[in-house]
Write a protein that holds these residues in place. Structure first.
Motif, short mmCIF file in Angstrom:
data_model
loop_
_atom_site.label_atom_id
_atom_site.label_comp_id
_atom_site.label_asym_id
_atom_site.label_seq_id
_atom_site.Cartn_x
_atom_site.Cartn_y
_atom_site.Cartn_z
N GLN A 428 68.19 47.16 23.20
CA GLN A 428 67.33 46.12 23.76
C GLN A 428 66.20 46.76 24.58
OE1 GLN A 428 71.00 44.30 25.45
NE2 GLN A 428 69.94 42.37 25.07
N VAL A 429 65.15 45.99 24.84
CA VAL A 429 63.96 46.54 25.49
C VAL A 429 63.55 45.65 26.67
CG1 VAL A 429 61.52 47.16 25.13
CG2 VAL A 429 63.16 47.45 23.26
N TYR A 430 63.16 46.30 27.78
CA TYR A 430 62.50 45.58 28.88
C TYR A 430 60.99 45.80 28.72
CZ TYR A 430 66.94 45.65 31.53
OH TYR A 430 68.23 45.49 31.97
N PHE A 431 60.21 44.73 28.76
CA PHE A 431 58.74 44.89 28.80
C PHE A 431 58.31 44.30 30.14
CE2 PHE A 431 54.32 44.31 28.26
CZ PHE A 431 53.91 45.17 27.26
N LEU A 432 57.83 45.15 31.03
CA LEU A 432 57.53 44.70 32.39
C LEU A 432 56.05 44.36 32.54
CD1 LEU A 432 59.45 45.50 35.32
CD2 LEU A 432 57.04 45.81 35.72
N ASN A 480 66.48 40.29 22.34
CA ASN A 480 66.49 41.75 22.42
C ASN A 480 65.23 42.35 23.04
OD1 ASN A 480 64.76 41.33 20.30
ND2 ASN A 480 66.15 42.12 18.72
N LEU A 481 64.28 41.51 23.45
CA LEU A 481 63.14 42.01 24.23
C LEU A 481 62.95 41.07 25.41
CD1 LEU A 481 59.80 43.45 22.93
CD2 LEU A 481 59.82 41.95 24.90
N LEU A 482 63.08 41.61 26.61
CA LEU A 482 62.94 40.78 27.81
C LEU A 482 61.58 41.06 28.44
CD1 LEU A 482 64.48 38.77 29.69
CD2 LEU A 482 65.05 40.73 31.13
N LEU A 483 60.69 40.08 28.37
CA LEU A 483 59.38 40.19 29.02
C LEU A 483 59.58 39.68 30.45
CD1 LEU A 483 56.28 40.53 29.01
CD2 LEU A 483 56.12 38.24 28.05
N CYS A 484 59.39 40.55 31.43
CA CYS A 484 59.83 40.17 32.78
C CYS A 484 58.89 40.71 33.86
CB CYS A 484 61.24 40.69 33.03
SG CYS A 484 61.35 42.47 32.75
N SER A 485 59.10 40.20 35.09
CA SER A 485 58.40 40.72 36.26
C SER A 485 59.34 41.72 36.95
CB SER A 485 58.07 39.57 37.21
OG SER A 485 59.28 39.04 37.72
N MET A 500 62.13 51.01 28.14
CA MET A 500 61.37 50.16 29.05
C MET A 500 59.88 50.47 28.88
SD MET A 500 61.48 49.94 33.19
CE MET A 500 62.71 48.66 33.27
N VAL A 501 59.08 49.41 28.79
CA VAL A 501 57.63 49.57 28.74
C VAL A 501 57.09 48.90 30.01
CG1 VAL A 501 55.51 49.09 27.45
CG2 VAL A 501 57.67 49.44 26.21
N ILE A 502 56.33 49.65 30.83
CA ILE A 502 55.78 49.09 32.07
C ILE A 502 54.26 48.97 31.92
CG2 ILE A 502 55.52 49.39 34.56
CD1 ILE A 502 58.13 50.94 34.60
N HIS A 503 53.77 47.73 31.90
CA HIS A 503 52.33 47.49 31.78
C HIS A 503 51.69 47.68 33.15
CE1 HIS A 503 48.86 44.50 31.05
NE2 HIS A 503 48.54 45.69 30.58
N ARG A 504 50.54 48.35 33.22
CA ARG A 504 49.82 48.65 34.46
C ARG A 504 50.73 49.36 35.47
NH1 ARG A 504 44.63 46.80 35.53
NH2 ARG A 504 44.82 48.47 37.06
N ALA A 529 61.16 55.64 28.86
CA ALA A 529 60.32 54.79 29.71
C ALA A 529 58.87 55.10 29.39
CB ALA A 529 60.60 55.08 31.18
N TYR A 530 58.09 54.06 29.04
CA TYR A 530 56.67 54.22 28.72
C TYR A 530 55.86 53.57 29.84
CZ TYR A 530 58.46 55.37 24.09
OH TYR A 530 59.14 55.96 23.06
N LEU A 531 55.08 54.36 30.56
CA LEU A 531 54.26 53.83 31.66
C LEU A 531 52.83 53.68 31.14
CD1 LEU A 531 55.57 56.15 34.55
CD2 LEU A 531 56.65 54.15 33.56
#
Length: 760
Positions: A428-432, A480-485, A500-504, A529-531
């Protein structure tokens, strides 16, 4: 044959035997022993116990049998040393151009390790450059007086001019500040010592039965933290301990054992969490571990209706609930306990000022255990200064892999590749995305880019029930992909989420990035982790530094180093309050913390702190022989620097012995310059308590230089000089002993004998 555990232990045991006039032969293994003709040999063998073969006339005795009382923990390969002060003062990350602090000469820039040809042979030196281009060469045996400078950004470090007197003034100002702070600390100590807490009783049998429910083997650091917490709880003084360990290193288990001790003694436990999701997670963990025990657990958070909450409050007041887990709601005035014994606080720095005041009130009466992953520098400072007891869990659980971290500009191709790689292995993936206003637009964008993904959205402005449903479904792998704060920041534990993908990412602080990255990699799978950042030219200087630091700190257990980098990037003023920032910036955080520690020690022993004594004496030892780790023995410059620093920081013969063993185990038998270096440090450790500032041993005489008013009995010195025809006083603080000592081991032995006679 006597079988040692490692080559280093074999060398040490050979030394032990030599003290009794025994000279065993040295061999590598059992075959060499059988083919030799020596009747007594030392070898390296992993045997658990020895045995006798009478028919062949030989016997094997193991080290464990010879030293039965000595339980040795062999550090696993790559295991982190867990001395927090060592981490603070560590020079192993030092790069050319970084600022360092020399206790006598002030702040300069490190310019590398150099080999210089001296009249006694080659020596290795640390080159420091000061203001105006002045150069200082520091012998590697004296690295004890050097520490990393942290307190401002490295390029803004205030360099000193050699011999200008500015450094002495800066040190004097810091010492005055230190004396005031130390006096305040001692008043705090006295108040704490006068308070009486509950001394918990322990049934060892029950505690062991509870410990068996832990599915893993406790790491050495974890076991030490558990032991320290239980010792605090049984001591009868209110506990205030901080357990600091990286994300996923097992802090929760320490909390569970403490909770068990409290409940077994009929006291209530409150677990305080910064977020509702973390409270939910802890509820799950505590319920699982206490499933076989008659313990009632309740949760007080916004996931509970007002009717449920008022019922829980009644049960707390009547003593029907043993453990309550909740958010800041637990600090409300209407919450009453029938017999609160222990408060467990997770990530205290996430609470606001008002909540911290309420926590301080709690501290006066009950035992408090605080858990944190990245200590903010203020917490680190408080713990080093001894205001709070401190346990470090720096050893990673077995099979845990470091998280691979990538910093890159936004790229749809990269996001698609990263997410699909995770989904294809069943993860699973976190997209922050931390902007709630535009989170829905981001969901549409991701849905177009990743039609294969089942996307769910979670943020703090959702209704409680809805958020709870989304998180439960993600946990059960329905999405399987959680778009979250950043609501997922603290303690969410989903082992199947490993990307985990962290936007900005440039908008986050260092501790926060580390904390967020810790949500992945909580199982034995490789985590990523992708920043994602804007284009490089749009990044600020501080954001660049933060992202560089987090990428460098991939290894497990790097939370402490990150806290120190945070201190360097943000500057000490912002962290430690304006009143102290000036002095800390002038001398560096590391030296300030050491001065404070020594001032507290001086006040505790009933004497006024003095600047000369606030900095430990570092004895200079010259045996007129090359004393270094040759490049042919240890080729890596950074590794040599770290080893030199550890040798210089060793304060007891046992620490030096352990380092000698480590050197032999890692690099092989010690060459002569390395043996001479260790001998210099042995002399330094023996000379320091006598107030000897310099030892000079030539082939003709030994000369000792003392500090002013050394801690020595004057009558003993006169008796020593009178009793030896070859000894005389040459000046008010100097003794010279004439002797023909052609070989350096003889010189070292002669110095140790003289020091022993003066100390006896």
């Amino acid at each position: 044959m006597v079988a040692a555990e490692s080559p280093g232990r074999r060398e040490t045991m050979a030394g032990y035997f030599a003290e009794y006039g025994l000279k065993p032969g040295l061999c590598r293994d059992f075959r060499e022993f059988q083919s030799g003709d020596r009747s007594f040999v030392l070898a390296v063998s992993p045997l658990a116990s020895g045995f006798v073969v009478p028919a062949e006339g030989w016997a094997i005795v193991t080290e464990a049998e010879l030293y039965a009382g000595l339980v040795r923990h062999r550090a696993r390969k790559g295991e982190t040393r867990s001395s927090i002060e060592g981490m603070l003062r560590d020079l192993s990350e030092l790069k050319v151009g970084d600022p360092v602090v020399h206790e006598q000469h002030g702040i300069g820039r490190y310019q590398g390790l150099l080999n210089l040809e001296l009249e006694d042979g080659q020596g290795e030196f640390l080159l420091l450059e000061y203001q105006g281009g002045d150069k200082l060469y520091v012998p590697v045996s004296q690295l004890g007086v050097i520490g990393r400078y942290s307190g401002a950004q490295p390029e803004e470090a205030p360099l000193h001019k050699l011999g200008s007197g500015e450094w002495d003034k800066a040190k004097a100002r810091a010492a005055k500040q230190v004396r005031d702070t130390a006096a305040e600390l001692l008043a705090l100590y006295a108040r704490r010592a006068a308070r009486h807490g509950h001394a918990f009783g322990i049934k060892q049998h029950d505690l062991e039965a509870f410990a068996e429910g832990f599915a893993y083997e406790a790491t050495p650091d974890q076991a030490a933290a558990i032991e320290a917490v239980i010792a605090d709880m049984t001591a009868g003084k209110p506990m205030d301990r901080l357990v600091c360990g990286d994300v996923g290193f097992g802090k929760t288990e320490v909390a569970l054992r403490a909770a068990f001790v409290a409940i077994a003694d009929r006291k209530q436990v409150a677990v305080l969490c910064p977020t509702t999701l973390l409270a939910e997670q802890h509820l799950q963990t505590f319920a699982d571990r206490f499933a076989d025990w008659p313990v009632r657990i309740a949760e007080l958070s916004r996931f509970r209706s007002s009717k449920e909450a008022s019922r829980i409050l009644q049960q707390l007041a009547s003593g029907e609930v043993d453990i309550v887990i909740g958010t800041h709601k637990l600090l409300a005035r209407e919450v009453k306990f029938s017999g609160l014994g222990l408060v467990i606080i997770d990530e205290e720095h996430r609470f606001g000022v008002r909540q911290k005041e309420a926590l301080k009130r709690l501290r006066a009466e009950v035992d408090v255990l605080t858990l944190t992953a990245t200590p903010i520098p203020r917490t680190l400072a408080l713990s080093l200064e001894g205001i709070r007891d401190f346990s470090v869990i720096a050893t990673a659980p077995e099979k845990r892999l470091a998280i691979k971290t990538f910093v890159a500009p936004w790229s749809e191709g990269l996001i698609r590749e990263a997410v699909l790689r995770e989904l294809k292995r069943g993860g699973q993936v976190y997209f922050l995305h931390n902007e709630v206003d535009s989170i829905e637009r981001m969901r549409e964008r991701l849905a177009r880019l990743l039609p294969e993904a089942r996307i769910a959205v979670a943020h703090g402005q959702m209704r409680e029930r809805e958020l709870e449903r989304v998180m439960r479904e993600f946990n059960a792998q329905r999405s399987n992909l959680l778009l979250c704060s950043t609501i997922i920041e603290s303690g969410i534990d989903i082992p199947t989420a490993n990307t985990m993908v962290i936007h900005r990412a440039d908008k986050f602080g260092l501790a926060q990035l580390h904390q967020l990255r810790g949500r992945v990699g909580r199982s034995h799978h490789q985590a990523y982790a992708y920043l994602l950042t804007p284009p490089e030219d749009a990044l600020g200087a501080q954001a660049k530094k933060r992202l560089e630091a987090i990428q460098m700190m991939e290894q497990l257990g790097s939370g402490f180093y990150l806290a120190m980098h945070d201190l360097e990037i943000r500057g000490a003023g912002e962290v430690l309050g304006e009143s102290q920032s000036g002095e800390i910036q002038e001398v560096g955080f590391s030296l300030y913390a050491r001065m404070l520690e020594r001032a507290v020690r001086a006040l505790k022993s009933g004497r006024a702190p003095a600047l000369e004594r606030d900095l430990d004496l570092d004895t200079e030892v010259n045996l007129h022989v090359p004393a270094l780790l040759p490049a042919s023995y240890c080729s890596d410059v950074q590794e040599r620097l770290a080893l030199y620093k550890r040798l210089a920081d060793a304060a007891a013969p046992e620490q030096l012995e352990a380092l000698r063993e480590e050197l032999v185990d890692r690099f092989g038998e010690l060459p002569e310059p390395a043996r001479a270096l260790l001998e210099c440090h042995q002399v330094r450790i023996a000379a320091r308590p006598l107030g000897v500032s310099r030892v000079d041993a030539t082939h003709e005489a030994v000369q000792l230089q003392f500090v002013k008013n050394p801690p020595l009995d004057g009558a003993r010195v006169i008796e020593f000089v009178r009793g030896r025809r070859n000894a005389r006083l040459v000046g008010p603080e100097r003794i010279r002993v004439e002797a023909k000592l052609p070989a350096w081991p003889e010189r070292a032995q002669a110095v140790k004998e003289i020091l022993h006679s003066l100390a006896a």
